[in-house]
Scaffold this active site. Structure first.
Site, PDB file in Angstrom:
ATOM      1  N   LYS A  66       0.806  -1.230   0.000  1.00 38.62           N
ATOM      2  CA  LYS A  66       0.000   0.000   0.000  1.00 38.62           C
ATOM      3  C   LYS A  66       0.838   1.279   0.000  1.00 38.62           C
ATOM      4  O   LYS A  66       0.397   2.303  -0.509  1.00 38.62           O
ATOM      5  CB  LYS A  66      -0.963  -0.004   1.193  1.00 38.62           C
ATOM      6  CG  LYS A  66      -2.083  -1.030   1.075  1.00 38.62           C
ATOM      7  CD  LYS A  66      -3.090  -0.874   2.210  1.00 38.62           C
ATOM      8  CE  LYS A  66      -4.206  -1.885   2.095  1.00 38.62           C
ATOM      9  NZ  LYS A  66      -5.250  -1.670   3.126  1.00 38.62           N
ATOM     10  N   ASP A 102      -9.969   3.042   2.216  1.00 36.28           N
ATOM     11  CA  ASP A 102     -10.099   2.387   3.522  1.00 36.28           C
ATOM     12  C   ASP A 102     -10.702   3.326   4.559  1.00 36.28           C
ATOM     13  O   ASP A 102     -11.706   3.010   5.199  1.00 36.28           O
ATOM     14  CB  ASP A 102      -8.728   1.904   4.024  1.00 36.28           C
ATOM     15  CG  ASP A 102      -8.231   0.658   3.315  1.00 36.28           C
ATOM     16  OD1 ASP A 102      -9.071  -0.168   2.895  1.00 36.28           O
ATOM     17  OD2 ASP A 102      -7.003   0.489   3.191  1.00 36.28           O
ATOM     18  N   GLY A 126      -4.508   1.999  18.667  1.00 42.24           N
ATOM     19  CA  GLY A 126      -3.563   1.582  17.643  1.00 42.24           C
ATOM     20  C   GLY A 126      -3.081   2.776  16.837  1.00 42.24           C
ATOM     21  O   GLY A 126      -3.749   3.816  16.777  1.00 42.24           O
ATOM     22  N   THR A 152       3.154   1.924  21.780  1.00 45.67           N
ATOM     23  CA  THR A 152       4.315   2.793  21.587  1.00 45.67           C
ATOM     24  C   THR A 152       3.809   4.215  21.375  1.00 45.67           C
ATOM     25  O   THR A 152       3.314   4.562  20.301  1.00 45.67           O
ATOM     26  CB  THR A 152       5.129   2.331  20.362  1.00 45.67           C
ATOM     27  OG1 THR A 152       5.444   0.942  20.497  1.00 45.67           O
ATOM     28  CG2 THR A 152       6.407   3.139  20.225  1.00 45.67           C
ATOM     29  N   ILE A 218     -12.050  -3.243  13.667  1.00 48.66           N
ATOM     30  CA  ILE A 218     -11.906  -3.460  12.223  1.00 48.66           C
ATOM     31  C   ILE A 218     -11.605  -4.917  11.867  1.00 48.66           C
ATOM     32  O   ILE A 218     -11.542  -5.280  10.697  1.00 48.66           O
ATOM     33  CB  ILE A 218     -10.852  -2.529  11.601  1.00 48.66           C
ATOM     34  CG1 ILE A 218      -9.441  -2.847  12.101  1.00 48.66           C
ATOM     35  CG2 ILE A 218     -11.210  -1.079  11.849  1.00 48.66           C
ATOM     36  CD1 ILE A 218      -8.350  -2.137  11.316  1.00 48.66           C
TER      37      ILE A 218
END
Length: 276
Positions: A66, A102, A126, A152, A218
């Site tokens: 992508k 998306d 995320g 993170t 998702i």
């Protein structure tokens, strides 16, 4: 002459896109075929040149291409450019243009659950590629507050700082995110935690999810993750990843054909393929 469409990726055998799009071509009487193409990273440039030379009318792009594909396209839509990823390509008179459907597909799915999205404070769990597409698309759509939690923190901070659209955002640590879940009327889980076969995983404790909040995951295998199951117990409105998959495909189909397709037909097709 039959038009050709397809999807490139590595791996690609699992893709449900061919079944979904070929059914639509038949349903709308379009003389076209949609094929899966297994393309490794080292062969990506050659594959794009080959698809262009063959006159393929359009194709989808999946993992791991992508981002890398952007170097081989003639034009890139501004939203896809900002996101840094392309999942849909249209070939018009030999010009390959890249889009990202998306994020917009996800937002369109949310809008079908609640037309007043912009006033709902949101938390995204995320900070990977899917999160980036969703975050940028939500910001572009006018959702005013979108906070992020990621294991993170630096990756989430980079995502926030790189967004070109006006939005209020904070990056939270795990403890703060879990304690403040009740503040969010829109919670979006974008990680792989809870995906088959690791069905017991939870990205955050769902204890403080508010009744009536929209909680979206998702993932679509399983159709209901443990996180969604726990959210349902809290009387939240839940949404799995089928909607995002269907609507990104519907937006791609519209770019190629000018027809926005029957998404309920697409959803039924996907669920048959998933065995759900």
């Amino acid at each position: 002459m039959k038009k050709m469409f397809g999807v490139i990726g590595d791996p690609i055998a699992h893709s449900m896109s061919p079944a979904m799009h070929n059914d639509l071509f038949g349903f709308y009487g379009i003389d076209a075929v949609y094929l899966p193409f297994h393309v490794s990273k080292e062969n990506l440039e050659a594959a794009i040149k080959g698809l262009k030379a063959l006159g393929v009318s359009g194709f989808n792009v999946t993992i791991p291409h992508k981002t890398d594909i952007m170097a081989y396209l003639d034009q890139i839509d501004p939203l896809a450019e900002a996101i840094g990823a392309v999942n849909t390509v249209k070939n018009e008179h030999g010009i390959l243009t890249g889009y990202n459907t998306d994020g917009p597909g996800f937002v369109k799915g949310l809008a079908s659950m609640d037309a007043d999205l912009d006033s709902r404070p949101a938390l995204i769990i995320g900070a990977g590629g899917a999160s980036r597409a969703i975050y940028f698309s939500m910001a572009q759509a006018g959702i005013q507050r979108i906070d992020l939690y990621n294991r993170t923190a630096g990756k989430a901070e980079e995502l926030v700082s790189s967004c070109p659209f006006k939005v209020q955002s904070k990056v939270l640590d795990r403890e703060t995110a879990e304690k403040s879940l009740h503040e969010y009327q829109l919670i979006i889980q974008t990680t792989s935690i809870g995906m088959s076969p690791d069905l017991g995983g939870l990205p955050l404790s769902p204890e403080n999810i508010s009744r009536g909040a929209i909680v979206s995951d998702i993932i679509y295998n399983p159709l209901q993750t443990k996180f969604l199951g726990e959210a349902s117990k809290k009387e939240a409105k839940i949404q799995n990843g089928v909607g995002m998959f269907v609507l990104q495909g519907a937006l791609a189909f519209e770019k190629w054909t000018g027809i926005f397709p029957d998404t309920e037909r697409m959803r039924a097709n996907v669920l048959r393929n998933l065995g759900g």
